[in-house]
Design an enzyme around this catalytic site. Structure first.
Site, PDB file in Angstrom:
ATOM      1  N   CYS A 259       1.760   3.748   7.076  1.00 14.69           N
ATOM      2  CA  CYS A 259       0.798   4.780   7.458  1.00 14.69           C
ATOM      3  C   CYS A 259       1.236   5.484   8.758  1.00 14.69           C
ATOM      4  O   CYS A 259       2.224   6.201   8.739  1.00 14.69           O
ATOM      5  CB  CYS A 259      -0.605   4.176   7.556  1.00 14.69           C
ATOM      6  SG  CYS A 259      -1.875   5.421   7.344  1.00 14.69           S
TER       7      CYS A 259
ATOM      8  N   HIS B 218      -1.593   0.701   3.354  1.00 16.43           N
ATOM      9  CA  HIS B 218      -1.624  -0.471   4.245  1.00 16.43           C
ATOM     10  C   HIS B 218      -1.493  -1.791   3.484  1.00 16.43           C
ATOM     11  O   HIS B 218      -2.497  -2.475   3.263  1.00 16.43           O
ATOM     12  CB  HIS B 218      -2.966  -0.507   4.984  1.00 16.43           C
ATOM     13  CG  HIS B 218      -3.144   0.565   5.992  1.00 16.43           C
ATOM     14  ND1 HIS B 218      -2.736   0.454   7.300  1.00 16.43           N
ATOM     15  CD2 HIS B 218      -3.701   1.791   5.888  1.00 16.43           C
ATOM     16  CE1 HIS B 218      -3.035   1.545   7.957  1.00 16.43           C
ATOM     17  NE2 HIS B 218      -3.619   2.385   7.124  1.00 16.43           N
TER      18      HIS B 218
ATOM     19  N   GLU C 244      -0.760  -4.498   4.594  1.00 14.52           N
ATOM     20  CA  GLU C 244      -1.208  -5.595   5.475  1.00 14.52           C
ATOM     21  C   GLU C 244      -2.713  -5.832   5.367  1.00 14.52           C
ATOM     22  O   GLU C 244      -3.230  -6.794   5.922  1.00 14.52           O
ATOM     23  CB  GLU C 244      -0.804  -5.313   6.934  1.00 14.52           C
ATOM     24  CG  GLU C 244      -1.560  -4.206   7.643  1.00 14.52           C
ATOM     25  CD  GLU C 244      -1.106  -2.795   7.265  1.00 14.52           C
ATOM     26  OE1 GLU C 244      -0.353  -2.638   6.276  1.00 14.52           O
ATOM     27  OE2 GLU C 244      -1.524  -1.850   7.952  1.00 14.52           O
TER      28      GLU C 244
END
Ligand code: GLN
Length: 194
Positions: free
Chosen positions: A77, A175, A177
């Site tokens: 991002c 994302h 994560e």
């Protein structure tokens, strides 16, 4: 293997947590000397203008560029924005990866959304056909691939590119994560290993 996560602003903790679970050595990076001996670096999501400005203030821009000339970097991002060569506006960039990125490409109305992406490179890694649940938050798009060696790794259904790789650089608009799926992190570790 020692993987660093740029920890100036944004969701670096989430990256560190996934890497910890996978079992690689990790280091949060805030100063130029934190880059020493790293095998690869992740630049997290957040606010790309803030991360870029802080990197400039801490004298990290040049060391990060030099690091990227030799070692793998993955930007998620805002991190993908920082990796790019061009965002069509003035802000500090690393200008390492031959992609043009459009910031906040999904407009204010659609601040965030999730979508199941097809990512053939991940499917090959695990020989499964499982799609990747991708979380987009005020996400950028990879507007163009500006070199012959830049490859799209994943596209939305309308063909817009949201993940790309150029040699040892990886960029994702979304994302990984923020989900439990660690396949993108393992893919990056393979790149570092490779
Ligand atoms: N919109 C942010 C930017 O332009 C990126 C958002 C994110 O990292 N989730 O920097």
């Amino acid at each position: 293997m020692l993987i660093g996560v740029l920890a100036l602003q944004g969701d670096f903790e989430e990256h560190l947590n996934i890497l910890r679970k996978i079992g690689v050595e990790i280091r949060d990076v805030r100063m130029p000397q934190d880059l020493d001996d790293l095998d690869g670096l992740i630049i997290p999501g957040g606010e790309s203008t803030t991360i870029g400005k802080l990197a400039d203030d801490f004298g990290l821009l040049e060391p990060l560029r030099r690091f990227g000339e030799a070692k793998p970097i993955w930007g998620t991002c805002a991190g993908a924005i920082l990796l790019s060569k061009d965002v069509r506006r003035a802000q500090p960039l690393l200008e390492l990866m031959d992609i043009t990125v459009e910031r906040n490409a999904f407009g204010r109305q659609v601040d965030s959304f999730e979508v199941d992406l097809k990512v053939p490179a991940l499917e090959r890694m695990d020989s499964s056909k499982q799609s990747f649940r991708a979380v987009f938050i005020r996400a950028p798009l990879i507007e163009s691939l500006d070199g012959e060696d830049v490859e799209a790794l994943s596209e939305l259904e309308d063909g817009r590119i949201v993940a790309a790789q150029q040699g040892h650089f990886l960029a994702t608009s979304f994302h990984p994560e923020l989900t439990d799926d660690d396949r993108f992190h393992r893919y990056f570790i393979h790149m570092v290993d490779g």
